[in-house]
Design a protein around this motif. Sequence first.
Motif, PDB file in Angstrom:
ATOM      1  N   GLU A   1       0.836  -1.204   0.000  1.00  0.00           N
ATOM      2  CA  GLU A   1       0.000   0.000   0.000  1.00  0.00           C
ATOM      3  C   GLU A   1       0.873   1.258   0.000  1.00  0.00           C
ATOM      4  O   GLU A   1       0.631   2.205  -0.759  1.00  0.00           O
ATOM      5  CB  GLU A   1      -0.916   0.005   1.224  1.00  0.00           C
ATOM      6  CG  GLU A   1      -1.746  -1.255   1.419  1.00  0.00           C
ATOM      7  CD  GLU A   1      -2.722  -1.494   0.285  1.00  0.00           C
ATOM      8  OE1 GLU A   1      -3.177  -0.509  -0.332  1.00  0.00           O
ATOM      9  OE2 GLU A   1      -3.027  -2.669   0.010  1.00  0.00           O
ATOM     10  N   LYS A   2       1.905   1.258   0.843  1.00  0.00           N
ATOM     11  CA  LYS A   2       2.767   2.439   0.959  1.00  0.00           C
ATOM     12  C   LYS A   2       3.606   2.661  -0.293  1.00  0.00           C
ATOM     13  O   LYS A   2       3.810   3.799  -0.727  1.00  0.00           O
ATOM     14  CB  LYS A   2       3.649   2.305   2.197  1.00  0.00           C
ATOM     15  CG  LYS A   2       2.862   2.385   3.495  1.00  0.00           C
ATOM     16  CD  LYS A   2       3.755   2.235   4.715  1.00  0.00           C
ATOM     17  CE  LYS A   2       2.946   2.360   6.004  1.00  0.00           C
ATOM     18  NZ  LYS A   2       3.776   2.206   7.214  1.00  0.00           N
ATOM     19  N   LEU A   3       4.085   1.573  -0.894  1.00  0.00           N
ATOM     20  CA  LEU A   3       4.854   1.700  -2.131  1.00  0.00           C
ATOM     21  C   LEU A   3       3.971   2.175  -3.282  1.00  0.00           C
ATOM     22  O   LEU A   3       4.398   2.951  -4.138  1.00  0.00           O
ATOM     23  CB  LEU A   3       5.513   0.365  -2.495  1.00  0.00           C
ATOM     24  CG  LEU A   3       6.732  -0.038  -1.659  1.00  0.00           C
ATOM     25  CD1 LEU A   3       7.109  -1.491  -1.925  1.00  0.00           C
ATOM     26  CD2 LEU A   3       7.916   0.884  -1.960  1.00  0.00           C
ATOM     27  N   ASN A   4       2.730   1.726  -3.268  1.00  0.00           N
ATOM     28  CA  ASN A   4       1.792   2.161  -4.303  1.00  0.00           C
ATOM     29  C   ASN A   4       1.529   3.661  -4.202  1.00  0.00           C
ATOM     30  O   ASN A   4       1.497   4.374  -5.213  1.00  0.00           O
ATOM     31  CB  ASN A   4       0.485   1.372  -4.158  1.00  0.00           C
ATOM     32  CG  ASN A   4      -0.534   1.738  -5.209  1.00  0.00           C
ATOM     33  OD1 ASN A   4      -0.301   1.558  -6.400  1.00  0.00           O
ATOM     34  ND2 ASN A   4      -1.683   2.245  -4.777  1.00  0.00           N
ATOM     35  N   GLU A   5       1.368   4.160  -2.968  1.00  0.00           N
ATOM     36  CA  GLU A   5       1.181   5.598  -2.755  1.00  0.00           C
ATOM     37  C   GLU A   5       2.442   6.370  -3.157  1.00  0.00           C
ATOM     38  O   GLU A   5       2.364   7.439  -3.749  1.00  0.00           O
ATOM     39  CB  GLU A   5       0.847   5.870  -1.286  1.00  0.00           C
ATOM     40  CG  GLU A   5      -0.511   5.329  -0.851  1.00  0.00           C
ATOM     41  CD  GLU A   5      -0.740   5.509   0.632  1.00  0.00           C
ATOM     42  OE1 GLU A   5       0.055   6.226   1.275  1.00  0.00           O
ATOM     43  OE2 GLU A   5      -1.698   4.913   1.167  1.00  0.00           O
ATOM     44  N   PHE A   6       3.594   5.807  -2.820  1.00  0.00           N
ATOM     45  CA  PHE A   6       4.881   6.438  -3.132  1.00  0.00           C
ATOM     46  C   PHE A   6       5.041   6.643  -4.647  1.00  0.00           C
ATOM     47  O   PHE A   6       5.442   7.710  -5.115  1.00  0.00           O
ATOM     48  CB  PHE A   6       6.010   5.555  -2.588  1.00  0.00           C
ATOM     49  CG  PHE A   6       7.378   5.916  -3.076  1.00  0.00           C
ATOM     50  CD1 PHE A   6       8.098   6.953  -2.505  1.00  0.00           C
ATOM     51  CD2 PHE A   6       7.966   5.203  -4.124  1.00  0.00           C
ATOM     52  CE1 PHE A   6       9.366   7.279  -2.959  1.00  0.00           C
ATOM     53  CE2 PHE A   6       9.234   5.515  -4.580  1.00  0.00           C
ATOM     54  CZ  PHE A   6       9.940   6.561  -4.001  1.00  0.00           C
ATOM     55  N   SER A   7       4.722   5.593  -5.419  1.00  0.00           N
ATOM     56  CA  SER A   7       4.921   5.645  -6.874  1.00  0.00           C
ATOM     57  C   SER A   7       3.723   6.211  -7.624  1.00  0.00           C
ATOM     58  O   SER A   7       3.812   6.456  -8.830  1.00  0.00           O
ATOM     59  CB  SER A   7       5.225   4.239  -7.408  1.00  0.00           C
ATOM     60  OG  SER A   7       6.440   3.751  -6.895  1.00  0.00           O
ATOM     61  N   LYS A   8       2.591   6.375  -6.901  1.00  0.00           N
ATOM     62  CA  LYS A   8       1.346   6.802  -7.558  1.00  0.00           C
ATOM     63  C   LYS A   8       1.070   5.925  -8.777  1.00  0.00           C
ATOM     64  O   LYS A   8       0.796   6.397  -9.894  1.00  0.00           O
ATOM     65  CB  LYS A   8       1.420   8.283  -7.950  1.00  0.00           C
ATOM     66  CG  LYS A   8       1.551   9.225  -6.761  1.00  0.00           C
ATOM     67  CD  LYS A   8       1.617  10.675  -7.188  1.00  0.00           C
ATOM     68  CE  LYS A   8       1.574  11.623  -6.002  1.00  0.00           C
ATOM     69  NZ  LYS A   8       2.644  11.368  -5.003  1.00  0.00           N
TER      70      LYS A   8
END
Length: 369
Positions: free
Chosen positions: A52-59
């Motif tokens: 979830e956090k990596l997805n937010e990071f990379s948009k």
Amino acid sequence: MNISVGIVGLPNVGKSTLFNALTKKSVPAENYPFCTIDPSVGIIPVPDERLEKLNEFSKSKKKIPAVIEFVDIAGLVKGASKGEGKGNAFLQHIRECDAIAQVVRIFDDPKILHVEAEIDPLRDIQIINLELILKDLETVSKRLGSLEKDLKRGDKNAALEGNGLQKVLKALENEKMAITVFDELDEKEKPFVKNMQLITMKPILYVLNKKAGGKNLDHDTNADERWTKLMKFFEENKAKYILVDANIENELKEFEGEEKESFRKELGADSDGIGNLIISSYELLGLETFFTTGEDETRGWTIKRNSTAPIAGTAIHTDFRDKFIRAEVIEWNKLLEVGSYGAAREKGLLRTEGKEYIVKDGDVVEFKI
């Protein structure tokens, strides 16, 4: 990587209810034996806040979690190894799985029938395990018989296989699981035994199905004797187990996030049983997750623990093993801390690794071929 866990147990212990909760799709779960005839399969995402956090990071445009497969296998009964009930077919379905989640009922409820009439979790486990042992005993005995000609002419591979299987046979005859003697095998014998795909060589996670508001055996004080015996069995066999309320998890299957947790507390469940089951099954099989992330996609990839970079790369494509040049690697949390790949390079946190690198759980990896 296609990894599957077979959900097994006696009839009416909550297997299909648990499977419904896992998959959010309906399979029959009526109150009678052999309701489930053909195994149902569900591909289940592994809960992971790192994704979830990596997805937010990379948009990222897409988010794809690591997954594990669960197979709902109909209830076994005494005599399954001899074909009782739907025994032979069910045991074959178990053989095709990588691990076993054995559902065991630990609550009394006269309204829910039990195939053995009374609730006794240790007895239920012993019934299931004995049927698995008897089926493996049949398999090993047949194989040893077919090796006789090769043994007589001095075939070295037949000798290795025969020696390994004799050790397994002795354990099975003593009503022990094959996995209990695997470490005692010679390293050259192990591949032959592995190739047999014995059911009792598979790791087992015991899923203790309780009932909120019901008469459960796992009381903190004045513990039921049946519970005490069960815990002693787990301790002696170094067995892994988790507690789940399958009925509550099934009722919550349509809810997400804070709403789900709020309803969970209202219904009397104190933990995420389904999440614990998925993660525990993942760990039981020695699995880890590495990530790829970018504008197009953030994805979790399932690998076996201690996989080298080229082997881990096969989760994406076989070319990543055969044509591997190098991999750029950074721990997921360090990438988030520095805020960009550019900053990670400047600080020396983005490493270049070769063929011998062991990919770690939580690594973010970009393969170069």
